[in-house]
Design an enzyme around this catalytic site. Structure first.
Site, short mmCIF file in Angstrom:
data_model
loop_
_atom_site.label_atom_id
_atom_site.label_comp_id
_atom_site.label_asym_id
_atom_site.label_seq_id
_atom_site.Cartn_x
_atom_site.Cartn_y
_atom_site.Cartn_z
N PHE A 1 41.80 -3.94 67.26
CA PHE A 1 40.99 -4.19 66.07
C PHE A 1 41.17 -5.67 65.71
CE2 PHE A 1 40.80 -3.98 61.28
CZ PHE A 1 39.60 -3.30 61.10
N GLY A 2 40.25 -6.52 66.18
CA GLY A 2 40.43 -7.96 66.07
C GLY A 2 39.90 -8.54 64.78
N PRO B 1 44.84 -16.59 62.90
CA PRO B 1 46.05 -17.38 62.64
C PRO B 1 46.03 -18.11 61.30
CG PRO B 1 45.32 -17.71 64.90
CD PRO B 1 44.26 -16.90 64.23
N GLY C 1 45.16 -14.80 57.83
CA GLY C 1 46.06 -13.78 57.31
C GLY C 1 45.31 -12.75 56.50
N THR D 1 47.24 -5.01 67.37
CA THR D 1 47.96 -3.87 67.95
C THR D 1 47.14 -3.24 69.08
OG1 THR D 1 48.97 -3.45 65.80
CG2 THR D 1 49.05 -1.66 67.40
N GLN E 1 72.87 1.63 53.72
CA GLN E 1 74.07 1.59 52.88
C GLN E 1 74.92 2.84 53.09
OE1 GLN E 1 74.57 -1.16 51.20
NE2 GLN E 1 76.47 -0.62 50.14
N GLY F 1 78.81 0.35 58.11
CA GLY F 1 78.77 -0.53 59.27
C GLY F 1 77.89 -0.01 60.39
N GLU G 1 47.93 -3.85 57.13
CA GLU G 1 46.86 -3.05 56.51
C GLU G 1 46.65 -3.44 55.05
OE1 GLU G 1 45.56 -0.35 59.62
OE2 GLU G 1 47.23 -1.66 59.29
#
Length: 384
Positions: free
Chosen positions: A124-125, A129, A132, A159, A340, A344, A367
């Site tokens: 879907f173009g 650049p 945005g 995509t 959280q 770790g 989107e």
């Protein structure tokens, strides 16, 4: 369907996709993700399940379902992984839907069957650049010359545009000076492999690392005049219509991520011991999990309400924007809280919650950014 109550068919679909996600996607997706590799086998499996044809008619090889069916599939996939869910969502709503909605009978016969079967993907173009979020600031051009559209320009963040099964990209381009409201923008179908159409190397991304995303460039790229999609001059309006529906599917994806964070955190809190008790014994963890579940539930109500409005034929732009806003924020907050809870281990890339954390942020950008959703909602309140 009303609220959270699904029809028997929808519930059966949801359970089928949930089983597939747990049994087939979960065990292998971490490897694809770290290799930043498109999960071709999983896509083929989803194609055989009919997921890429869910909302399309049987005459095109589809399943004859609806947008809600797609959303349920996307949500269940996203509970396990967002890259696979995003591949499906974009393939259907951004790839095949424009052809289905605006294509000529011949365009539909040519392109839709392999897209519905998952044997081909479409990009879907829209985004450029320098543009945005400002989709109307298109600089890509297309001019008619000797029976062909000649396209020059570039697109970003597209995509499903560079996989080995990508068959086409629909491209918005300036096709004339237009009126005082801006240039004339139309949509043109560009088949993969067309001379002058170049796909840049895949991005190195923070999240959605197993989905396919590229820059595209067009230099003297020629396609036949009959590759115009829809009506000349209505390209931007057509794409904005598609985006309204796509936002509902992305909201389902965000809901799935938010619920996946609950799933993983609940398992961890039950099994993990700290200070002589399971983590789930501690009220601070209980409260976190309660809030996370509430966020996911609220997001689900929002996207299903938007889908209901769309399926009734009602106006749903505001509902889609609210669903996108609420679900993206729920995904981001739940990913933070899940990390959280895991401590770790939550920042180790081989854990699902680390992938969720990396995947969540794009949901507040793609989107239509959070700010765009707020603008749409404000406009429907009569504030702009």
């Amino acid at each position: 369907m009303s609220g959270l109550r699904l029809s028997r068919e929808h519930e059966q679909l949801r359970r089928t996709v949930a089983r597939f996600a747990r049994a087939e996607v979960a065990p292998v997706i971490g490897g694809y993700y770290e290799r930043q590799e498109f999960p071709r086998k999983l896509v083929a499996d989803m194609g055989r399940m009919g997921l890429f044809g869910l909302p399309f008619g049987e005459e095109f090889g589809g399943m004859g379902g609806d947008l809600l069916a797609l959303c349920l599939a996307v949500e269940e996939l996203a509970r396990v992984d967002s890259s696979v869910a995003a591949t499906l969502s974009a393939a259907v709503t951004l790839g095949a839907l424009p052809i289905h909605r605006f294509g000529t009978p011949e365009q539909k016969r040519r392109w839709l069957p392999p897209l519905c079967a998952g044997e081909a993907l479409a990009g879907f173009g829209l985004t450029e650049p320098g543009g945005g979020t400002d989709a109307a600031a298109a600089r890509t051009t297309a001019r008619l010359e000797n029976g062909s559209w000649v396209i020059d320009g570039s697109k970003s963040f597209i995509t499903n545009s560079g996989t080995e099964i990508t068959s086409l990209v629909t491209v918005t381009a300036v096709t004339g000076p237009g009126s005082g409201h801006g240039p004339e923008i139309s949509t043109v179908i560009v088949p993969a492999g067309t001379p002058g159409f170049t796909v840049a190397p895949a991005y190195s991304k923070v999240g959605w690392c197993a989905s396919d995303t590229h820059d595209l460039s067009f230099t003297d790229c020629r396609v036949p005049a009959d590759h115009l999609l829809g009506e000349r001059g209505l390209g931007l309006a057509q794409f904005m219509t598609v985006l309204d529906e796509s936002r509902i599917a992305v909201s389902a994806l965000a809901t799935g991520l938010a619920q996946g964070c609950v799933d993983e955190s609940l398992r961890w809190a039950t099994d993990r011991t700290a200070f002589g008790h399971p983590l789930a014994h501690h009220q601070s963890i209980q409260f976190k999990l309660a809030t996370m579940e509430t966020r996911a539930h609220t997001a689900r109500l929002a996207y299903r309400a938007a889908a209901e409005a769309m399926l009734r034929g009602d106006s749903f732009m505001k509902e889609a924007a609210m669903a996108k806003l609420v679900s993206a924020e729920a995904a981001m907050a739940n990913a933070r809280d899940a990390t959280q809870i895991f401590g770790g281990y939550g920042v180790m890339n081989d854990t699902p919650v680390a992938r969720f954390y990396r995947d969540a942020k794009i949901l507040e950008i793609g989107e239509g950014t959070t700010e765009v959703q707020q603008m749409i909602i404000a406009r429907h309140l009569g504030l702009a």
